[in-house]
Write an enzyme that holds these catalytic residues in place. Structure first.
Site, PDB file in Angstrom:
ATOM      1  N   SER A 101     -10.614  -9.484   8.084  1.00  0.00           N
ATOM      2  CA  SER A 101     -10.129  -8.226   7.395  1.00  0.00           C
ATOM      3  C   SER A 101      -8.475  -8.050   7.488  1.00  0.00           C
ATOM      4  O   SER A 101      -8.002  -8.967   8.287  1.00  0.00           O
ATOM      5  CB  SER A 101     -10.678  -7.163   8.209  1.00  0.00           C
ATOM      6  OG  SER A 101     -12.032  -6.967   7.948  1.00  0.00           O
ATOM      7  N   LYS A 119      -4.351  -2.794  -3.487  1.00  0.00           N
ATOM      8  CA  LYS A 119      -5.296  -3.511  -2.938  1.00  0.00           C
ATOM      9  C   LYS A 119      -6.526  -2.770  -3.672  1.00  0.00           C
ATOM     10  O   LYS A 119      -7.176  -1.749  -3.691  1.00  0.00           O
ATOM     11  CB  LYS A 119      -5.375  -2.828  -1.394  1.00  0.00           C
ATOM     12  CG  LYS A 119      -6.520  -3.414  -0.747  1.00  0.00           C
ATOM     13  CD  LYS A 119      -6.649  -3.208   0.813  1.00  0.00           C
ATOM     14  CE  LYS A 119      -7.736  -3.786   1.406  1.00  0.00           C
ATOM     15  NZ  LYS A 119      -8.928  -3.142   1.068  1.00  0.00           N
TER      16      LYS A 119
END
Length: 218
Positions: free
Chosen positions: A2, A36
């Protein structure tokens, strides 16, 4: 794995300061900034320029083999356009369904009395994990790359942008609206620019990403 998250300008300044402290420099850092994309993270592994397998990110260490579905996505090159292809190269990106395609797909499903999807991300995730590749084949899946993993044959790249340009030249489609920015002030300006465009973008996003461009700094 992540990404680290920041939620304010102050946190961005702290992020930049940590980088400068580690590099022992006062010079502004150059970043590659990009939206993103809110889709399904996918790793594509090419051997000598030919796509061999594709996996989901899974827990960051072990993913699910979804090669049978990925092979049906037209925006993913099966063979890279390279005169000398590396023995192994990993391309990382997102599989998405655009907002426009999502509306069309749900409308068609509704007309046929099929269950409609809640959002584009769920539709993409459900499609890529189907056992039958014919299901994925008939859904409007698109792939956008944003980076890379393993290169077995070391290339003399000096920056992350150099690697992205290499991927583009090989036929890989990169995430749109990527931009080189310098320092936290340009990072913030980029965020504000993307935020102002967010509703007009034809794909869902859940933030922006900043990556240090200089590979030796990375």
């Amino acid at each position: 794995l992540s990404l680290d998250n920041i939620f304010s300008g102050d946190e961005l300044l702290s992020f930049e300061k940590r980088i400068k402290d580690k590099l022992n420099t006062n010079e502004d850092i150059e970043f590659v900034a990009e939206p993103k994309l809110d889709g399904v993270a996918i790793n594509l592994v090419y051997e000598y320029g030919t796509l061999k397998y594709a996996t989901t990110r899974g827990d960051g260490l072990t993913g699910e083999d979804v090669t049978h579905n990925v092979l049906t996505i037209k925006s993913i090159p099966i063979k890279l356009d390279l005169s000398i292809a590396p023995k192994m190269m990993e391309v990382r990106g997102e599989i998405i369904i655009t907002k426009k395609d999502f509306v069309k797909m749900n409308h068609q499903y509704s007309l046929n009395n099929h269950k409609v999807f809640a959002n584009p991300r769920n539709a993409a995730a459900g499609s890529i994990r189907q056992l039958d590749p014919n299901v994925a084949k008939h859904r409007p899946l698109k792939f956008y790359a944003h980076g890379y993993g393993l290169f077995s044959d070391k290339k003399e790249f000096s920056s992350h942008q150099d690697v992205l340009n290499y991927l583009i030249s090989s036929g890989v489609i990169m995430a749109p609206h990527s931009k080189l920015v310098v320092g936290s002030s340009e990072c913030i300006a980029y965020y504000e620019e993307i935020d102002s465009l967010r509703e007009s973008l034809d794909f869902e996003i859940d933030g922006v990403v900043y990556k240090v461009n200089n590979l030796s700094f990375q």
